[in-house]
Write an enzyme that holds these catalytic residues in place. Structure first.
Site, mmCIF file in Angstrom:
data_model
loop_
_atom_site.group_PDB
_atom_site.id
_atom_site.type_symbol
_atom_site.label_atom_id
_atom_site.label_comp_id
_atom_site.label_asym_id
_atom_site.label_seq_id
_atom_site.Cartn_x
_atom_site.Cartn_y
_atom_site.Cartn_z
ATOM 1 N N GLY A 295 0.837 -1.187 0.000
ATOM 2 C CA GLY A 295 0.000 0.000 0.000
ATOM 3 C C GLY A 295 0.872 1.237 0.000
ATOM 4 C CE1 TYR A 296 3.380 2.910 -4.481
ATOM 5 C CE2 TYR A 296 1.435 1.540 -4.655
ATOM 6 C CZ TYR A 296 2.719 1.847 -5.041
ATOM 7 O OH TYR A 296 3.350 1.075 -5.975
#
Length: 155
Positions: free
Chosen positions: A29-30
Site C-alpha cells: 500500500g502507498y
C-alpha cells in the site's frame, strides 16, 4: 544511492508458468503517492519493508528499501495508505542469466500479469523468452502506484 533499472512486459502466453522456481503472495500500500516519490509498505511472507521510489517514467529510477517489522507494515497498510492495497502473487523465473519477476494481480487488478526484469545497466542485453509480449516500461498505467488509482478492471 539506490538505482532500479527495470523493464516491464506483458505476456504473450502462459508458457512461463512451467519455469516458475517459486512464488509468493505480496500486499503493498502507498503511504505517499504524490510529488516526486512514492512511498509504500510491502509484506511478502515473513518479510516487510518500506520502499521509496522516484516517480520518473522510464526504466531507470532511484529506489531505496528498508526492512521493517511485519506488525508495523500491517498497521501502516491498515491505517496509513492513501488508497486500496495492491494484492498480487510474484512468480520468480530464472532464465538465461536474469531473474524474471512475474506479477499476477488479484482483486481490482485481476487478469493483469506483468513480467519485470531488473538489469545492471540500461543497455544490458538480455534474452527475450518466447512467452514475453509487448514492452510497457514507458506506460505509467502498468506502474503499481497507478494501479491503485486506476485499476486494471476499469480500463
Amino acid at each position: 544511492m539506490g538505482k532500479e533499472i527495470e523493464r516491464k512486459f506483458l505476456l504473450a502466453s502462459d508458457a512461463w508458468r512451467d519455469e516458475v522456481e517459486r512464488s509468493e503472495r505480496m500486499v503493498q500500500g502507498y503511504l505517499n503517492d504524490q510529488g516526486p516519490v512514492s512511498v509504500r509498505a510491502r509484506i511478502a511472507g515473513s518479510r516487510a519493508w518500506l520502499n521509496i521510489k522516484s516517480r520518473t517514467l522510464g526504466i531507470s529510477r532511484d529506489e531505496f528499501e528498508y526492512d521493517i517489522p511485519v506488525a508495523d507494515a500491517e498497521r501502516m497498510l491498515d491505517h496509513l495508505t492513501t488508497g486500496p492495497v495492491i494484492d498480487k502473487t510474484r512468480h520468480f523465473v530464472p532464465r538465461d542469466g536474469v531473474l524474471w519477476e512475474i506479477d499476477e494481480f488479484h482483486g481490482e487488478n485481476d487478469g493483469l500479469i506483468v513480467a519485470e526484469v531488473e538489469l545492471e545497466h540500461v543497455d544490458q542485453p538480455f534474452a527475450h523468452p518466447a512467452w514475453l509480449g509487448e514492452e510497457v516500461s514507458h506506460d505509467a498505467r502498468y506502474y503499481n502506484v497507478s494501479l491503485v488509482k486506476n485499476p486494471y478492471s476499469q480500463w
